[in-house]
Design an enzyme around this catalytic site. Structure first.
Site, PDB file in Angstrom:
ATOM      1  N   SER A  85       0.824  -1.214   0.000  1.00 47.03           N
ATOM      2  CA  SER A  85       0.000   0.000   0.000  1.00 47.03           C
ATOM      3  C   SER A  85       0.859   1.265   0.000  1.00 47.03           C
ATOM      4  O   SER A  85       2.022   1.255   0.390  1.00 47.03           O
ATOM      5  CB  SER A  85      -0.910   0.023   1.224  1.00 47.03           C
ATOM      6  OG  SER A  85      -1.662  -1.163   1.305  1.00 47.03           O
TER       7      SER A  85
HETATM    8  N1  SAH Z   1      -0.627  -5.151   3.958  1.00 49.62           N
HETATM    9  C1  SAH Z   1       0.126  -5.436   2.747  1.00 49.62           C
HETATM   10  C2  SAH Z   1      -0.584  -4.986   1.495  1.00 49.62           C
HETATM   11  C3  SAH Z   1      -1.577  -5.925   1.162  1.00 49.62           C
HETATM   12  S1  SAH Z   1      -2.317  -6.000  -0.419  1.00 49.62           S
HETATM   13  C4  SAH Z   1       1.504  -4.821   2.782  1.00 49.62           C
HETATM   14  O1  SAH Z   1       1.828  -4.101   3.714  1.00 49.62           O
HETATM   15  O2  SAH Z   1       2.274  -5.107   1.859  1.00 49.62           O
HETATM   16  C5  SAH Z   1      -3.621  -7.087   0.099  1.00 49.62           C
HETATM   17  C6  SAH Z   1      -3.196  -8.482   0.431  1.00 49.62           C
HETATM   18  O3  SAH Z   1      -4.361  -9.156   0.895  1.00 49.62           O
HETATM   19  C7  SAH Z   1      -2.695  -9.270  -0.760  1.00 49.62           C
HETATM   20  O4  SAH Z   1      -1.439  -9.803  -0.492  1.00 49.62           O
HETATM   21  C8  SAH Z   1      -3.749 -10.360  -0.941  1.00 49.62           C
HETATM   22  O5  SAH Z   1      -3.236 -11.591  -1.423  1.00 49.62           O
HETATM   23  C9  SAH Z   1      -4.289 -10.496   0.471  1.00 49.62           C
HETATM   24  N2  SAH Z   1      -5.622 -11.097   0.572  1.00 49.62           N
HETATM   25  C10 SAH Z   1      -6.667 -10.990  -0.271  1.00 49.62           C
HETATM   26  N3  SAH Z   1      -7.715 -11.689   0.176  1.00 49.62           N
HETATM   27  C11 SAH Z   1      -7.328 -12.257   1.351  1.00 49.62           C
HETATM   28  C12 SAH Z   1      -7.982 -13.109   2.308  1.00 49.62           C
HETATM   29  N4  SAH Z   1      -9.237 -13.511   2.145  1.00 49.62           N
HETATM   30  N5  SAH Z   1      -7.291 -13.474   3.402  1.00 49.62           N
HETATM   31  C13 SAH Z   1      -5.999 -13.084   3.592  1.00 49.62           C
HETATM   32  N6  SAH Z   1      -5.337 -12.295   2.727  1.00 49.62           N
HETATM   33  C14 SAH Z   1      -5.990 -11.886   1.625  1.00 49.62           C
END
Ligand code: SAH
Length: 243
Positions: A93
């Site tokens: 993000s």
């Molecule tokens: N917090 C992260 C950014 C995340 S982007 C950072 O600091 O880099 C969102 C993430 O959520 C992605 O990696 C995606 O694979 C994950 N995601 C999507 N659906 C999900 C679910 N149901 N449970 C866990 N993770 C999930």
């Protein structure tokens, strides 16, 4: 002698300026990034409802080395105030959004917090600087494993990661003082409400990939009732999984 001197000068230039300048360059860039994040927070204060980021959030943003959480080829862009790809179609993000979401959680030292969507592990590291313990769930196995190993190698002993569908939370570790979801959901997952302590806060982007998403602040009152407040329009990758 002259050759030795020239070599010594060369070595000094190389080791004295070239190598450490990498770290120093990132320090300066990170300070600039934090300045931009603070300015963004001031600019959006009327809708976010928070006039300034807490000093603890600013200190955490200043400390965590974002360049360690992006693919090595993108390290030079790590301190731009923008999201970056981390592989598997996912993104780390934007720093301002990381700071804002962290601030909205109001986590205190000693708090137990849950993050859904470990991704690169960067947000988990920022949370680890602020809270007592961090539980983070990622649905894409290689990303979750990579982030878990990276956080461990950086010494974040207070972060636990797991691969799974975060929609269902982490019941064995519940209840949590605060919860952050870093992928956009169509609704607030009921299991996460259940796993939030009374008096706790959850920050979650709601909406679909093709429509405006809003960052929402969900508060669970001491009597168990839940209120939600719209904070800002945002853009996140979708929360996936079979739910
Ligand atoms: N917090 C992260 C950014 C995340 S982007 C950072 O600091 O880099 C969102 C993430 O959520 C992605 O990696 C995606 O694979 C994950 N995601 C999507 N659906 C999900 C679910 N149901 N449970 C866990 N993770 C999930």
């Amino acid at each position: 002698m002259a050759v030795t001197h020239r070599f010594a000068l060369g070595a000094l230039l190389f080791f004295g300026f070239v190598l450490p300048s990498q770290g120093a360059e990132y320090d300066v860039e990170r300070r600039k990034m934090v300045e931009e994040v603070v300015a963004d927070a001031a600019y959006t204060s009327s809708s976010s409802g928070s006039s300034a980021l807490s000093s603890r959030v600013i200190a955490a943003m200043q400390k965590v080395e974002r360049h360690r959480f992006v693919p090595s080829g993108l390290a030079v862009m790590a301190y731009h105030n923008r999201p970056l790809p981390v592989g598997y179609g996912q993104t780390i993000s934007q720093p301002f959004i990381v700071a804002l979401m962290t601030d909205l959680m109001r986590a205190k030292a000693g708090d137990k917090v849950l993050e859904i969507g470990t991704g690169s592990g960067y947000q988990a590291a920022v949370l680890a600087e602020i809270a007592g313990s961090v539980y983070s769930i990622e649905i894409i196995e290689p990303l979750g494993k990579q982030a878990g190993a990276l956080l461990k190698s950086l010494g974040y002993g207070n972060v636990q990661t797991r691969v799974g569908d975060g929609y269902y939370g982490w019941p064995e570790a519940a209840p949590f003082d605060a919860i952050m979801v870093t992928a956009a959901a169509s609704h607030v997952p009921p299991p996460l409400i259940t796993q939030l302590k009374p008096g706790g806060r959850m920050v979650i982007p709601l909406g679909t990939q093709f429509m405006t998403q809003y960052l929402m602040l969900v508060e669970k009152k001491m009597d168990g009732s839940v209120t939600t407040r719209q904070i800002l329009p945002v853009r996140f990758v979708p929360l996936t999984g079979g739910h």
